[in-house]
Design an enzyme around this catalytic site. Sequence first.
Site, short mmCIF file in Angstrom:
data_model
loop_
_atom_site.label_atom_id
_atom_site.label_comp_id
_atom_site.label_asym_id
_atom_site.label_seq_id
_atom_site.Cartn_x
_atom_site.Cartn_y
_atom_site.Cartn_z
N ASP A 314 0.82 -1.20 0.00
CA ASP A 314 0.00 0.00 0.00
C ASP A 314 0.86 1.27 0.00
O ASP A 314 1.92 1.31 0.62
CB ASP A 314 -0.89 -0.02 1.25
CG ASP A 314 -1.85 1.14 1.31
OD1 ASP A 314 -2.71 1.24 0.41
OD2 ASP A 314 -1.75 1.97 2.24
N GLU A 367 1.06 -0.53 -5.11
CA GLU A 367 0.11 0.55 -5.36
C GLU A 367 0.95 1.83 -5.40
O GLU A 367 1.28 2.41 -4.37
CB GLU A 367 -0.94 0.64 -4.25
CG GLU A 367 -2.02 1.67 -4.56
CD GLU A 367 -2.47 2.49 -3.37
OE1 GLU A 367 -3.33 3.36 -3.57
OE2 GLU A 367 -1.95 2.32 -2.26
#
Length: 632
Positions: A314, A367
């Site tokens: 993330d 990401e």
Amino acid sequence: MSNVTVHSLFSEFDISLFKAGKHYKLYEKLGSHPLIVDGVAGTYFAVWAPSARSVSVVGNFNQWQDSEHRLHVRWDASGIWEGFIPNIGHGEIYKYKIYSNNHGAVTEKADPFGRYCEHPPKTASVIWDSNYEWKDKKWMANRKEKNALDAPYSVYEVHLGSWKRKEDNTFLSYSELAVDLVEYVKEMGFTHVEFMPIMEYPYDPSWGYQLTGYFAPTSRFGDPQGFKQLVDALHQADIGVILDWVPSHFPEDAHGLGFFDGSHLYEHPDRKRGYHPDWKSLIFNYGRNEVRAFLISNALFWLDQFHADALRVDAVASMIYLDYSREDGEWDPNMYGNNENLEAMSLLREMNEAVYGMFPDVQTIAEESTAFSGVSRPVHLGGLGFGMKWMMGWMHDTLEYFKKEPVYRKHHQNDLTFSMTYAFTENFMLPFSHDEVVYGKQSLVYRMPGDEWQRFANLRVLFGYMFTHPGTNLIFMGGEFGQTSEWNFQQSLDWHLTQYDGHSGIQETIKDLNKLYKRLPALHEKQFSSEGFQWIDYGDHENSVLTYIRKGNEPKNDIYIALNLTPVPRENYRIGLPKKSGQVKEIFNSDAKKYGGSGMSSAISKLTAKEWHGHKKSIEITIPPLSIVIFK
């Protein structure tokens, strides 16, 4: 007098690795471990707290008194406190009471390496024996093929707390999800499930992205064995498991990692580098060896102990840029005078090398939302070493295009075609993630223009375009049946909608696209290579039509795709093809009646000797309104 026996799981080699930041299995040493020492059952504890004056284990077993069970500090300047406490074991709750040498600070902390935690809002760690008998040998033996870059990779992104709930709005357990979720994902045909963070977190509205228990599956849905059962069931159903992993920041909660031993132990001491203004959270000190070992050990832990098949990392952009979400004066440049966080980049490279070195049959997925170069290129070629990267630019441009009324789309066709100018600079995954259906952005179907029929037709085209665009795919739960409301983490998806034709039609579309993606080599064999894609015509702005070819290793497997992005049928539409003879058969049509379409079709088209689009042969087809048609 401390009732703690001197005992250690650390060798001198372990300590040297830890100090160097190269100990990648710290979870086997630090934390709480039920053991038998000299014939007595109990628990060994070890915690890193170099600024501590004393460290005690406190819990119900000693009425939370810090004088009973004081750990022994090691003599080797490692900062590790350890010891064996007899007669306590599985199921006991505990914390570390730390008296610091730093200005007399006193903290009471959950175990950074705790394997299980109390159900929030309670915050203690739980001694836990996580033994489990796995039944996924077949999957583990063959998953290299399932996770390969030339294999179909269709991901269903799930938030466990809101995928489905019981009638009283309470959570399904891991065990219940091992039945319901597994059956559904199997039926829909996805190859992988991605779980939003399942590591323990205190605050539900964070969706799991503010972690306090990095080594503990959240107790909201059951115990660690329950989560292993869920992973196991998915594997037995031939479905891979991707875990969201958050090495970018952590919350300031009193029981968490922040100010752990009265010093900035895990977080960077400089607030310009140690505090995240967007998320009001702390940022790891990526240059500190022991912190690097903590993070890399954590990544490997979920692959090792829980058989995860991939980690989706993330907020990578927030890690690799010193000025991420900061104004001038709120950040300091690196030693070369630019904005790259060299220590974070080094950590990500080392993490990826460790992951692929120890688990060569898994994937790491970034990401990363910027144009940073080489995210999914190997470390030895100067990249960050990820297997794939989310294609955020494609997602943004595509949704911007699709929300426009069809009459205006001819002026914006570049929004769709632009992605092909950079599609092969990385190994891209195309995401329609949870972030796209919250905070007033609306659900996917309600971002589409037109009446209800057109909304659903547009959504079917959107998904068809996604599955035929180079790259792998990810759809957030609810999107696959056209959920109409924004995602709400506090309640179940609107499953009642699937009784209606438009919604069940979207479900059937996704099922068939997943089948095609698996069955047609042209859609996955060269999904990251420019050799796997060829435009037929991207310039028919007036009709808002796009035509292209997807290619596999064998020319006989080539498929031809046509998109009509207006509600006007395109009859007798001519397409040039690089074929010498034969006929072309329609194998998918998003306008089919079973999907909720109008049923227009041109089942078989013969090649004629009419030059078109630079090819000597061509076909005439009907492209139904707001549709994608695939031919072979």
